[in-house]
Design a protein around this motif. Structure first.
Motif, short mmCIF file in Angstrom:
data_model
loop_
_atom_site.label_atom_id
_atom_site.label_comp_id
_atom_site.label_asym_id
_atom_site.label_seq_id
_atom_site.Cartn_x
_atom_site.Cartn_y
_atom_site.Cartn_z
N PRO A 261 124.18 9.50 -38.63
CA PRO A 261 125.24 10.50 -39.02
C PRO A 261 125.59 11.42 -37.87
O PRO A 261 124.76 11.48 -36.89
N PRO A 262 126.80 11.69 -37.53
CA PRO A 262 127.18 12.36 -36.26
C PRO A 262 126.49 13.82 -36.05
O PRO A 262 126.26 14.13 -34.78
N ASP A 263 125.95 14.22 -37.06
CA ASP A 263 124.99 15.49 -36.83
C ASP A 263 123.66 15.38 -36.46
O ASP A 263 122.69 16.27 -36.43
N LYS A 264 123.27 13.95 -36.28
CA LYS A 264 121.75 13.43 -36.11
C LYS A 264 121.76 12.84 -34.72
O LYS A 264 120.96 11.96 -34.60
N VAL A 265 122.29 13.17 -33.95
CA VAL A 265 122.31 12.60 -32.40
C VAL A 265 120.86 12.80 -31.68
O VAL A 265 120.26 14.14 -31.85
N GLU A 266 120.40 11.89 -31.13
CA GLU A 266 119.02 12.28 -30.46
C GLU A 266 119.35 12.07 -28.83
O GLU A 266 120.06 11.49 -28.38
N LYS A 267 119.16 13.39 -28.11
CA LYS A 267 119.41 13.52 -26.81
C LYS A 267 118.23 12.88 -26.05
O LYS A 267 117.31 13.29 -26.18
N TYR A 268 118.50 11.65 -25.38
CA TYR A 268 117.39 11.17 -24.81
C TYR A 268 116.81 11.77 -23.55
O TYR A 268 117.48 12.39 -23.04
N ASP A 269 115.51 11.56 -23.47
CA ASP A 269 114.82 12.30 -22.20
C ASP A 269 114.75 11.34 -20.95
O ASP A 269 113.69 10.77 -20.53
N TRP A 270 115.94 11.15 -20.32
CA TRP A 270 116.25 10.43 -19.44
C TRP A 270 115.13 10.76 -18.07
O TRP A 270 114.61 9.60 -17.79
N ASP A 271 115.18 11.80 -17.89
CA ASP A 271 114.41 12.21 -16.55
C ASP A 271 112.91 11.94 -16.80
O ASP A 271 112.42 11.61 -15.92
N SER A 272 112.37 12.14 -17.96
CA SER A 272 110.99 12.01 -18.15
C SER A 272 110.85 10.45 -18.02
O SER A 272 109.94 9.85 -17.59
N TRP A 273 111.74 9.59 -18.82
CA TRP A 273 111.42 7.95 -18.67
C TRP A 273 111.60 7.59 -17.38
O TRP A 273 110.83 6.79 -16.87
N TYR A 274 112.65 8.23 -16.69
CA TYR A 274 112.56 7.73 -15.35
C TYR A 274 111.31 8.16 -14.34
O TYR A 274 110.84 7.22 -13.73
N THR A 275 110.88 9.27 -14.50
CA THR A 275 109.57 9.57 -13.81
C THR A 275 108.68 8.81 -14.13
O THR A 275 107.82 8.42 -13.23
N LEU A 276 108.25 8.49 -15.43
CA LEU A 276 107.31 7.56 -15.64
C LEU A 276 107.46 6.12 -15.26
O LEU A 276 106.55 5.50 -14.57
N ILE A 277 108.57 5.73 -15.31
CA ILE A 277 108.86 4.47 -14.72
C ILE A 277 108.71 4.49 -13.07
O ILE A 277 107.99 3.39 -12.52
N ARG A 278 109.30 5.38 -12.43
CA ARG A 278 108.92 5.43 -11.06
C ARG A 278 107.62 5.51 -10.78
O ARG A 278 107.13 4.76 -9.47
N THR A 279 106.75 6.01 -11.44
CA THR A 279 105.40 6.20 -11.13
C THR A 279 104.46 4.81 -11.49
O THR A 279 103.71 4.49 -10.36
N LEU A 280 104.97 4.24 -12.56
CA LEU A 280 103.93 3.24 -12.86
C LEU A 280 104.50 1.74 -12.54
O LEU A 280 103.87 0.99 -12.23
N ALA A 281 105.89 1.73 -12.08
CA ALA A 281 106.55 0.64 -11.63
C ALA A 281 107.42 0.80 -10.57
O ALA A 281 108.67 0.85 -10.65
N PRO A 282 107.01 1.34 -9.56
CA PRO A 282 107.85 2.06 -8.19
C PRO A 282 108.84 1.07 -7.71
O PRO A 282 109.89 1.35 -7.16
N ASP A 283 108.72 -0.30 -7.89
CA ASP A 283 109.53 -1.28 -7.37
C ASP A 283 110.31 -1.89 -8.46
O ASP A 283 111.40 -2.64 -8.01
N ALA A 284 110.46 -1.26 -9.52
CA ALA A 284 111.49 -1.82 -10.78
C ALA A 284 112.69 -1.04 -10.60
O ALA A 284 112.58 0.12 -10.47
N THR A 285 113.74 -1.95 -10.41
CA THR A 285 115.14 -1.17 -10.78
C THR A 285 115.30 -0.75 -12.31
O THR A 285 114.65 -1.32 -13.27
N ILE A 286 116.09 0.44 -12.31
CA ILE A 286 116.09 0.84 -13.62
C ILE A 286 117.70 0.80 -13.85
O ILE A 286 118.48 1.24 -13.24
N ALA A 287 118.02 -0.01 -14.81
CA ALA A 287 119.41 -0.48 -15.45
C ALA A 287 119.43 -0.24 -16.85
O ALA A 287 118.50 -0.19 -17.64
#
Length: 526
Positions: A261-287
């Motif tokens: 339902p439109p009132d049940k949107v999940e706002k994704y935590d992009w900044d935290s996901w990016y931070t974790l990826i950059r730390t654990l897989a610094p050479d990985a592209t994020i697309a």
């Protein structure tokens, strides 16, 4: 050494080798359009992202765009050219393209799974990286995650001990193919039976979140990052994937929301996901919902005729990078686009295009579908790789866990066709001379040419806005092809072969001095 001699020596190496030595070209004074403007004293140090504002003039926007540079991971990614997608999961067995989230995990029964067969087929097809749908929108996970029961461990396949991701990653590396993972932000199972869109607030979460019977050794790195309940769920799964399955070279996200339902949107935590990826897989592209690579804007595999890697962007909720213009705008980075995006753009960013398409009509396997023809795939190659994009071709495994024989054959035929389209580079060993804005190659004898490959040295940005290729035939110099942008790869197809001994590239319009990495001349073979 004089400037002209330095350029001549550099150019001779550049055409003889595509290995990074390059030629600096300033557009000639007679270039059409806005002339080349050298950097002002307020020069901004090269960066993959440069701030812009609504008061920037067109000249300022163009100057800033000329200063944007790719990161090392983006350069490595753009050199891949051909990458593969493997959509595989419960949808393979239910016939759906978007699963419901309440599938019985036991439906997943790839009794003949052979990921080495996948890897051999991709290697023989010329692919350099493969991305597995570790989790699609239905939420079913292809490895035994600690954080959900909707996984391969809940299937009777291999006695609940199966792990597709482990097999996939091992096979790809064994055959020299880089490993990518797709972890869907949308999750229908977590909406039905978990924490997706439950209205929780962002708060500090510790990752990994240990669970009962956790078998991970102590002392590993842990992180405290802001996230919702579902954002933390994703962080935990990303942590598993990035710490337990070897080096990952690409993490692929879309921006899909669950069918809720439109009132049940999940706002994704992009900044935290990016931070974790950059730390654990610094050479990985994020697309593609990520800062390194963008979606080209369609699922047909075709880039724009003039595709810019430097585009205006907005930063949205929780650090998500988004288009300042519509994702399907006909121009993403030309002068008019820079001006049009000026009121809303936050940055100019190196954000190159990935062109995705499936070899079949669907993204998951359907027995009644057939692979595209060799000609269709060839057209897609020239419309993606030939237009400064990287091709992402989906090849879905079937219910047995194999790539279908027809698709395997088609991949090999596709590679063989591209090898015939672009055989040996006739310019190798040619005598090269330069003058302002021009590279001339003397082949030593008259040769037929019908394919021309151009490339800028993108370490110095993307600068060319217009160029002309000319041949010196019996009637003197004549134009055989024109183009706007070049970028990392531009392939021009001549309607018929042209015979000439001398060939030249004239850059007619640039943002800043352009550094060329390739001026290749080819004669295709039938």
């Amino acid at each position: 050494m004089s400037v002209s001699r330095r350029l001549f020596v550099t150019a001779a190496v550049a055409v003889a080798s595509s290995g990074g030595t390059s030629l600096t070209l300033a557009a000639p004074a007679s270039a059409t359009g806005t002339p080349f403007v050298p950097p002002s004293p307020a020069f901004v140090e090269p960066s993959s992202r440069i701030p812009v504002g609504p008061d920037d003039t067109e000249a300022e926007l163009v100057r800033k765009a000329s200063q944007v540079r790719p990161t090392a991971r983006q350069i490595a990614w753009q050199r891949l050219e051909r990458t593969a997608f493997l959509h595989f999961g419960v949808n393979t067995f239910t016939g759906l393209e978007w699963g419901t989230g309440d599938e019985d995990p036991d439906v997943f029964q790839p009794v003949g799974l052979d990921t080495d067969q996948w890897a051999r087929a991709l290697r023989d097809g010329g692919f350099k990286l493969a991305i597995l749908t570790v989790k699609h929108h239905d939420g079913f996970v292809l490895y035994p995650s600690r954080y959900t029961g909707h996984t391969v461990a809940s299937s009777s396949w291999q006695g609940g001990r199966g792990d597709v991701l482990r097999s996939f990653a091992d096979s790809m590396r064994r055959h020299g193919i880089k490993v990518g993972v797709y972890v869907s932000p949308a999750d229908e199972n977590q909406y039905l039976h978990g924490v997706y869109a439950n209205g929780s607030a962002r708060s500090e979460r510790t990752v990994p979140t240990l669970v009962e019977g956790d078998d991970r050794p102590g002392g590993g790195a842990s992180f405290t990052l802001p996230a919702t309940d579902y954002g933390a769920h994703m962080l935990n799964q990303l942590y598993e994937v990035l710490t337990e399955y070897g080096p990952v070279d690409e993490v692929w996200f879309d921006g899909a929301q669950g069918r809720i339902p439109p009132d049940k949107v999940e706002k994704y935590d992009w900044d935290s996901w990016y931070t974790l990826i950059r730390t654990l897989a610094p050479d990985a592209t994020i697309a593609v919902s990520g800062p390194d690579v963008r979606w080209v804007g369609n699922e047909g595999g075709f880039a724009r005729e003039n595709e810019w890697s430097v585009v205006p962007v907005q930063e949205k909720d929780n650090g998500r990078m988004d288009f300042a213009l519509s994702y399907d705008a006909p121009d993403m980075g030309g002068r008019a686009a820079l001006v049009a995006a000026r009121p809303v753009a936050d940055y100019l960013q190196w954000w190159p295009a990935e062109a995705d398409v499936s070899i079949r009509d669907g993204w998951f396997y359907h027995a009644d579908q057939q692979p595209k023809s060799v000609q269709q795939l060839t057209d897609i190659y020239f419309g993606s790789v030939g237009r400064n994009a990287v091709l992402l071709l989906n090849i879905p495994p079937d219910k047995n866990g194999l790539l279908p024989a027809a698709d395997v054959t088609r991949l090999r035929e596709f590679r063989e066709r591209i090898d015939r389209e672009l055989p040996e580079n006739l310019a190798l060993g040619g005598r090269v001379t330069t003058s302002p804005g021009t590279i001339t190659v003397d082949l030593g004898t008259v040769r037929e040419v019908d394919r021309i490959r151009l490339a800028e040295d993108i370490r110095e940005g993307q600068q060319v806005e217009g160029c002309v290729v000319e041949a010196d035939g019996t009637g003197g110099w004549s134009t055989v092809a024109t183009a706007g942008t070049i970028g990392a790869s531009r392939i021009l197809l001549l309607p018929r072969p042209v015979r000439a001994r001398r060939w030249r590239l004239r850059v007619t319009r640039t943002r800043q001095s352009a550094r060329m990495a390739e001026f290749g001349l080819y004669r295709s073979r039938s």
